[in-house]
Write a protein that holds these residues in place. Sequence first.
Motif, PDB file in Angstrom:
ATOM      1  N   GLN A   1      12.761  35.145  17.741  1.00 57.70           N
ATOM      2  CA  GLN A   1      11.864  34.252  18.462  1.00 57.70           C
ATOM      3  C   GLN A   1      11.373  33.180  17.481  1.00 57.70           C
ATOM      4  OE1 GLN A   1      11.173  34.923  21.719  1.00 57.70           O
ATOM      5  NE2 GLN A   1       9.838  33.168  22.084  1.00 57.70           N
ATOM      6  N   VAL A   2      11.563  31.935  17.870  1.00 58.15           N
ATOM      7  CA  VAL A   2      11.123  30.840  17.011  1.00 58.15           C
ATOM      8  C   VAL A   2       9.611  30.695  17.091  1.00 58.15           C
ATOM      9  CG1 VAL A   2      11.387  29.085  18.798  1.00 58.15           C
ATOM     10  CG2 VAL A   2      11.589  28.456  16.375  1.00 58.15           C
ATOM     11  N   GLN A   3       9.006  30.287  15.999  1.00 51.36           N
ATOM     12  CA  GLN A   3       7.575  29.999  15.950  1.00 51.36           C
ATOM     13  C   GLN A   3       7.395  28.500  15.766  1.00 51.36           C
ATOM     14  OE1 GLN A   3       5.357  32.551  16.344  1.00 51.36           O
ATOM     15  NE2 GLN A   3       7.093  33.968  16.486  1.00 51.36           N
ATOM     16  N   LEU A   4       6.414  27.937  16.468  1.00 52.26           N
ATOM     17  CA  LEU A   4       6.064  26.527  16.289  1.00 52.26           C
ATOM     18  C   LEU A   4       4.693  26.468  15.640  1.00 52.26           C
ATOM     19  CD1 LEU A   4       7.146  24.983  19.733  1.00 52.26           C
ATOM     20  CD2 LEU A   4       8.520  25.394  17.672  1.00 52.26           C
ATOM     21  N   VAL A   5       4.596  25.725  14.551  1.00 53.61           N
ATOM     22  CA  VAL A   5       3.337  25.606  13.812  1.00 53.61           C
ATOM     23  C   VAL A   5       2.841  24.177  13.913  1.00 53.61           C
ATOM     24  CG1 VAL A   5       2.204  25.836  11.589  1.00 53.61           C
ATOM     25  CG2 VAL A   5       4.015  27.443  12.241  1.00 53.61           C
ATOM     26  N   GLU A   6       1.656  24.043  14.505  1.00 56.15           N
ATOM     27  CA  GLU A   6       1.050  22.732  14.690  1.00 56.15           C
ATOM     28  C   GLU A   6       0.040  22.433  13.592  1.00 56.15           C
ATOM     29  OE1 GLU A   6       0.741  23.380  19.513  1.00 56.15           O
ATOM     30  OE2 GLU A   6      -0.460  21.814  18.564  1.00 56.15           O
ATOM     31  N   SER A   7      -0.137  21.157  13.314  1.00 50.95           N
ATOM     32  CA  SER A   7      -1.172  20.732  12.377  1.00 50.95           C
ATOM     33  C   SER A   7      -1.585  19.305  12.706  1.00 50.95           C
ATOM     34  CB  SER A   7      -0.669  20.817  10.931  1.00 50.95           C
ATOM     35  OG  SER A   7       0.452  19.977  10.752  1.00 50.95           O
ATOM     36  N   GLY A   8      -2.730  18.896  12.148  1.00 46.19           N
ATOM     37  CA  GLY A   8      -3.130  17.506  12.261  1.00 46.19           C
ATOM     38  C   GLY A   8      -4.324  17.230  13.146  1.00 46.19           C
ATOM     39  N   GLY A  10      -8.317  17.466  14.586  1.00 43.57           N
ATOM     40  CA  GLY A  10      -9.584  17.314  13.904  1.00 43.57           C
ATOM     41  C   GLY A  10     -10.537  16.433  14.667  1.00 43.57           C
ATOM     42  N   LEU A  11     -11.606  16.043  13.981  1.00 41.95           N
ATOM     43  CA  LEU A  11     -12.636  15.184  14.553  1.00 41.95           C
ATOM     44  C   LEU A  11     -12.387  13.746  14.110  1.00 41.95           C
ATOM     45  CD1 LEU A  11     -15.389  14.732  15.970  1.00 41.95           C
ATOM     46  CD2 LEU A  11     -16.466  15.278  13.759  1.00 41.95           C
ATOM     47  N   VAL A  12     -12.412  12.840  15.074  1.00 41.95           N
ATOM     48  CA  VAL A  12     -12.184  11.434  14.771  1.00 41.95           C
ATOM     49  C   VAL A  12     -13.110  10.594  15.638  1.00 41.95           C
ATOM     50  CG1 VAL A  12     -10.293  11.221  16.445  1.00 41.95           C
ATOM     51  CG2 VAL A  12     -10.395   9.658  14.491  1.00 41.95           C
ATOM     52  N   GLN A  13     -13.506   9.455  15.132  1.00 42.42           N
ATOM     53  CA  GLN A  13     -14.363   8.549  15.899  1.00 42.42           C
ATOM     54  C   GLN A  13     -13.545   7.781  16.923  1.00 42.42           C
ATOM     55  OE1 GLN A  13     -16.480   6.070  13.092  1.00 42.42           O
ATOM     56  NE2 GLN A  13     -18.012   7.664  12.694  1.00 42.42           N
ATOM     57  N   PRO A  14     -14.178   7.342  17.983  1.00 42.18           N
ATOM     58  CA  PRO A  14     -13.469   6.490  18.950  1.00 42.18           C
ATOM     59  C   PRO A  14     -12.845   5.282  18.253  1.00 42.18           C
ATOM     60  CG  PRO A  14     -15.570   7.191  19.850  1.00 42.18           C
ATOM     61  CD  PRO A  14     -15.554   7.643  18.410  1.00 42.18           C
ATOM     62  N   GLY A  15     -11.608   4.991  18.654  1.00 38.95           N
ATOM     63  CA  GLY A  15     -10.854   3.917  18.025  1.00 38.95           C
ATOM     64  C   GLY A  15     -10.030   4.360  16.838  1.00 38.95           C
ATOM     65  N   GLY A  16     -10.226   5.580  16.397  1.00 36.81           N
ATOM     66  CA  GLY A  16      -9.504   6.095  15.248  1.00 36.81           C
ATOM     67  C   GLY A  16      -8.119   6.601  15.585  1.00 36.81           C
ATOM     68  N   SER A  17      -7.459   7.154  14.566  1.00 37.80           N
ATOM     69  CA  SER A  17      -6.085   7.634  14.715  1.00 37.80           C
ATOM     70  C   SER A  17      -5.933   9.027  14.127  1.00 37.80           C
ATOM     71  CB  SER A  17      -5.117   6.688  13.989  1.00 37.80           C
ATOM     72  OG  SER A  17      -5.135   5.399  14.542  1.00 37.80           O
ATOM     73  N   LEU A  18      -4.991   9.755  14.681  1.00 35.53           N
ATOM     74  CA  LEU A  18      -4.570  11.053  14.151  1.00 35.53           C
ATOM     75  C   LEU A  18      -3.073  11.190  14.367  1.00 35.53           C
ATOM     76  CD1 LEU A  18      -7.233  13.630  15.470  1.00 35.53           C
ATOM     77  CD2 LEU A  18      -6.875  12.951  13.082  1.00 35.53           C
ATOM     78  N   ARG A  19      -2.437  11.981  13.518  1.00 41.18           N
ATOM     79  CA  ARG A  19      -1.034  12.325  13.738  1.00 41.18           C
ATOM     80  C   ARG A  19      -0.895  13.839  13.779  1.00 41.18           C
ATOM     81  NH1 ARG A  19       4.594  11.289  10.418  1.00 41.18           N
ATOM     82  NH2 ARG A  19       3.733  12.905   9.045  1.00 41.18           N
ATOM     83  N   LEU A  20      -0.372  14.314  14.884  1.00 43.17           N
ATOM     84  CA  LEU A  20      -0.104  15.739  15.046  1.00 43.17           C
ATOM     85  C   LEU A  20       1.341  16.036  14.653  1.00 43.17           C
ATOM     86  CD1 LEU A  20      -1.787  16.393  18.521  1.00 43.17           C
ATOM     87  CD2 LEU A  20      -2.825  16.363  16.241  1.00 43.17           C
ATOM     88  N   SER A  21       1.532  17.206  14.071  1.00 43.33           N
ATOM     89  CA  SER A  21       2.868  17.660  13.703  1.00 43.33           C
ATOM     90  C   SER A  21       3.122  19.030  14.312  1.00 43.33           C
ATOM     91  CB  SER A  21       3.012  17.763  12.188  1.00 43.33           C
ATOM     92  OG  SER A  21       2.807  16.526  11.559  1.00 43.33           O
ATOM     93  N   CYS A  22       4.378  19.294  14.607  1.00 41.01           N
ATOM     94  CA  CYS A  22       4.785  20.595  15.164  1.00 41.01           C
ATOM     95  C   CYS A  22       6.141  20.937  14.562  1.00 41.01           C
ATOM     96  CB  CYS A  22       4.859  20.494  16.677  1.00 41.01           C
ATOM     97  SG  CYS A  22       5.586  21.924  17.492  1.00 41.01           S
ATOM     98  N   ALA A  23       6.155  21.962  13.726  1.00 38.32           N
ATOM     99  CA  ALA A  23       7.370  22.335  13.020  1.00 38.32           C
ATOM    100  C   ALA A  23       7.913  23.662  13.534  1.00 38.32           C
ATOM    101  CB  ALA A  23       7.090  22.443  11.529  1.00 38.32           C
ATOM    102  N   ALA A  24       9.208  23.680  13.816  1.00 33.99           N
ATOM    103  CA  ALA A  24       9.864  24.922  14.236  1.00 33.99           C
ATOM    104  C   ALA A  24      10.220  25.751  13.005  1.00 33.99           C
ATOM    105  CB  ALA A  24      11.113  24.611  15.035  1.00 33.99           C
ATOM    106  N   SER A  25      10.178  27.060  13.166  1.00 31.94           N
ATOM    107  CA  SER A  25      10.414  27.957  12.036  1.00 31.94           C
ATOM    108  C   SER A  25      11.882  28.175  11.745  1.00 31.94           C
ATOM    109  CB  SER A  25       9.740  29.306  12.298  1.00 31.94           C
ATOM    110  OG  SER A  25      10.270  29.900  13.476  1.00 31.94           O
ATOM    111  N   ARG A  26      12.744  27.720  12.658  1.00 29.15           N
ATOM    112  CA  ARG A  26      14.179  27.872  12.468  1.00 29.15           C
ATOM    113  C   ARG A  26      14.870  26.532  12.654  1.00 29.15           C
ATOM    114  NH1 ARG A  26      15.136  32.064  16.900  1.00 29.15           N
ATOM    115  NH2 ARG A  26      17.296  31.444  16.614  1.00 29.15           N
ATOM    116  N   TRP A 111       6.182  27.474  22.516  1.00 30.71           N
ATOM    117  CA  TRP A 111       4.951  26.683  22.491  1.00 30.71           C
ATOM    118  C   TRP A 111       4.250  26.871  21.152  1.00 30.71           C
ATOM    119  CZ3 TRP A 111       2.820  23.775  26.591  1.00 30.71           C
ATOM    120  CH2 TRP A 111       3.511  23.849  27.803  1.00 30.71           C
ATOM    121  N   GLY A 112       3.581  25.803  20.720  1.00 32.01           N
ATOM    122  CA  GLY A 112       2.716  25.916  19.562  1.00 32.01           C
ATOM    123  C   GLY A 112       1.408  26.593  19.914  1.00 32.01           C
ATOM    124  N   GLN A 113       0.617  26.865  18.882  1.00 30.30           N
ATOM    125  CA  GLN A 113      -0.626  27.594  19.070  1.00 30.30           C
ATOM    126  C   GLN A 113      -1.763  26.709  19.556  1.00 30.30           C
ATOM    127  OE1 GLN A 113       0.418  26.410  16.192  1.00 30.30           O
ATOM    128  NE2 GLN A 113      -1.327  25.880  14.871  1.00 30.30           N
TER     129      GLN A 113
END
Length: 121
Positions: A1-8, A10-26, A111-113
């Motif tokens: 069974q593959v695992q998906l690990v998410e990161s990225g 958090g808390l950000v102010q309106p107008g700000g930016s974030l980048r989410l990542s999702c990596a498969a274990s295989r 699915w990621g966590q």
Amino acid sequence: QVQLVESGGGLVQPGGSLRLSCAASRSIFSIISMDWYRQAPGKQRDLVAYITSGGSTNYADSVKGRFTISRDNAKNTVYLQMNSLKPEDTAVYYCRIRAYYRGSPQLEDAWGQGTLVTVSS
């Protein structure tokens, strides 16, 4: 069974930016679809964006022009770049990867966590 690990998240102010990542274990052999969903408190989980095996992308109307989905095949990773964030973007974000993995004939739907994104001043 593959695992998906998410990161990225958090808390950000309106107008700000974030980048989410999702990596498969295989190592992915063949992609069907790589998706990002989100679920706000008390609401259903909604599709935000997806990218197909051919690289086509699609977005929910609420994020068009602000979010960009992309992938790095060598890293078995899908990203969600989120710009011009609004308070209504606050939610838990989930990745989903439907793919065939090297060494296995079985299609896996994983699915990621989930990672929390909070947009607030």
